[in-house]
Design a protein around this motif. Sequence first.
Motif, PDB file in Angstrom:
ATOM      1  N   ASP A 250     -18.445  53.906  32.457  1.00 50.50           N
ATOM      2  CA  ASP A 250     -18.099  53.818  33.868  1.00 50.50           C
ATOM      3  C   ASP A 250     -18.712  54.972  34.664  1.00 50.50           C
ATOM      4  OD1 ASP A 250     -16.492  55.640  32.577  1.00 50.50           O
ATOM      5  OD2 ASP A 250     -14.639  55.038  33.555  1.00 50.50           O
ATOM      6  N   LEU A 254     -21.131  54.336  37.746  1.00 49.48           N
ATOM      7  CA  LEU A 254     -20.738  54.840  39.061  1.00 49.48           C
ATOM      8  C   LEU A 254     -21.841  55.696  39.668  1.00 49.48           C
ATOM      9  CD1 LEU A 254     -16.990  55.768  38.410  1.00 49.48           C
ATOM     10  CD2 LEU A 254     -17.831  54.092  40.062  1.00 49.48           C
ATOM     11  N   ASN A 390     -17.347  46.468  35.159  1.00 53.47           N
ATOM     12  CA  ASN A 390     -17.898  47.544  35.980  1.00 53.47           C
ATOM     13  C   ASN A 390     -19.091  47.070  36.799  1.00 53.47           C
ATOM     14  OD1 ASN A 390     -16.812  50.518  35.661  1.00 53.47           O
ATOM     15  ND2 ASN A 390     -16.550  49.562  33.655  1.00 53.47           N
ATOM     16  N   ILE A 394     -17.813  47.234  40.635  1.00 56.71           N
ATOM     17  CA  ILE A 394     -18.050  48.547  41.253  1.00 56.71           C
ATOM     18  C   ILE A 394     -18.674  48.417  42.641  1.00 56.71           C
ATOM     19  CG2 ILE A 394     -19.484  50.623  41.137  1.00 56.71           C
ATOM     20  CD1 ILE A 394     -18.887  50.836  38.194  1.00 56.71           C
ATOM     21  N   TYR A 399     -14.829  53.131  42.646  1.00 58.38           N
ATOM     22  CA  TYR A 399     -14.357  53.674  41.369  1.00 58.38           C
ATOM     23  C   TYR A 399     -13.023  53.103  40.918  1.00 58.38           C
ATOM     24  CZ  TYR A 399     -12.492  57.068  44.803  1.00 58.38           C
ATOM     25  OH  TYR A 399     -11.913  57.669  45.888  1.00 58.38           O
ATOM     26  N   SER A 402     -13.592  50.730  38.127  1.00 55.71           N
ATOM     27  CA  SER A 402     -13.760  51.337  36.803  1.00 55.71           C
ATOM     28  C   SER A 402     -12.410  51.633  36.164  1.00 55.71           C
ATOM     29  CB  SER A 402     -14.582  52.625  36.923  1.00 55.71           C
ATOM     30  OG  SER A 402     -15.896  52.348  37.350  1.00 55.71           O
TER      31      SER A 402
END
Length: 484
Positions: A250, A254, A390, A394, A399, A402
């Motif tokens: 994650d 991200l 994710n 995302i 976030y 995640s």
Amino acid sequence: MSTLKRFFRDTIIYGIAAVLPRAINIVLVKLHTNTLVSASYADSTIYFVYAAYLNALLTYGMETAFFRFFTGEKEKGKVISTAFLTLLGTTLAFMFLALFYSDELSVHMGFTSPLALKILILVTTFDTLLVIPFAYLRVTNRPIKFTFYKVLNVVIFAIFNLYFLLYVPNALEYGNYVPGFLAEHFYDQPLVLYIFVANLMGSAITFLLLFPLVFKFKLNYDRALLYKMLGYGLPIMISGLAYVTNENLDKLLLTRYLGKEQMGIYAACYKLGVFMSLYIMAFKMGAEPFFFNQAEKSDAKITYSRVMNWFIVFGALFMVIIVCFIDLFANLLLGQSVYFSALEIVPVILLANLFLGIYYNLSVWFKLTDKTRYGMYFSVLGAALTVGLNIIFIPKYGYMASAWATLATYILVALLSYLYGRKYYRIPYNLSVNFFALITAAVGSFISFYYFRANYLASIAIVLIFLAGIILTQKTEIKKIWKT
């Protein structure tokens, strides 16, 4: 002493070696967030994510295979030599190739400085070569020595963090002594790089202290034994890589979708979930030997059910306490208020880690029935779910996607392990009590976070109500443990 009392005692003893180094790392979080901007903190997170992947890949399950064959082989030195020399060969090959291509690799891996990747390669080399010496200390029942070196490693890391991030900048500002080369070139590199240097110092010094253990035994390489160890260890490597994916991918995604600054904020708040991780780690260290020691007893399944019961009760209590006083913990660990924007992930991450602990508890069935391949299947499926959720969510939810993906993954692997366990090794878990504890903890945490945030009178009341509920629902069990 009752079985459960002995289990609690062993969990505490094993937990010291696991928890103390992590606790020191928790203390360092505030130092890092106070001295680094969020983008630089993201660089630190990326570094340790890749370190986790490389450690799982380069050890390829050899540590667990070492335990399995060391206890079964008469020639102990042969197992040590075969395992260590194999790791030595593959690790040195990796080191030379990775250093040679480090400039190209650093670009593809997202490092702002090629030097950061070079340090990571050296740290991973030392850590991989320490696997067998550390495993030898564990298998020969030397917990004090094992704990000493584990703690020493992180203490050295902490000392050099303080030196590079606090002492040197202040000394340069006020004209105090700093070694000439460091004084001249300190600001040539980003500050985050010195965290990696501190990591290298800890690993290198620990390696030098433990390496002589290898020469206590006659070198006796056995290729036939190696094939057996690889056959046993490679599925464990796959499980390990899947676990690292569940825990760390994650952060990489991200960075790709939201940028380093947002990932750094997320990663810092994610650290607050480490309190549950410490609890789970202590439990796991004590539970693994305990479960195997109980396996032949007639009431083993009842004991496993009681352990699960108390694991969930204590874990749920920890979750409620952390969420009710989340701002106190955030101020204690995170420092800068810029990191507080992602605190809403913390209750989700805490619950996710609690389900991970439940999965560890449920995994007793495939460990006792030698069906460990199911652990690999569950881990790989969980990793696939992590990646998919994710990537899909995302871009839309940031976030928080995640955090929820982590929770969904650990619920899935726990549920699968429970369902398959009913088929192969049925344990009479007290589902009503377990679900009650989980649901009330989740509801109490939700109410505290969204309606009574920073209202400490209300927070204390919620914790006391939850604690009273535990006492009322567990009073019969508490009396049994107290009397034995």
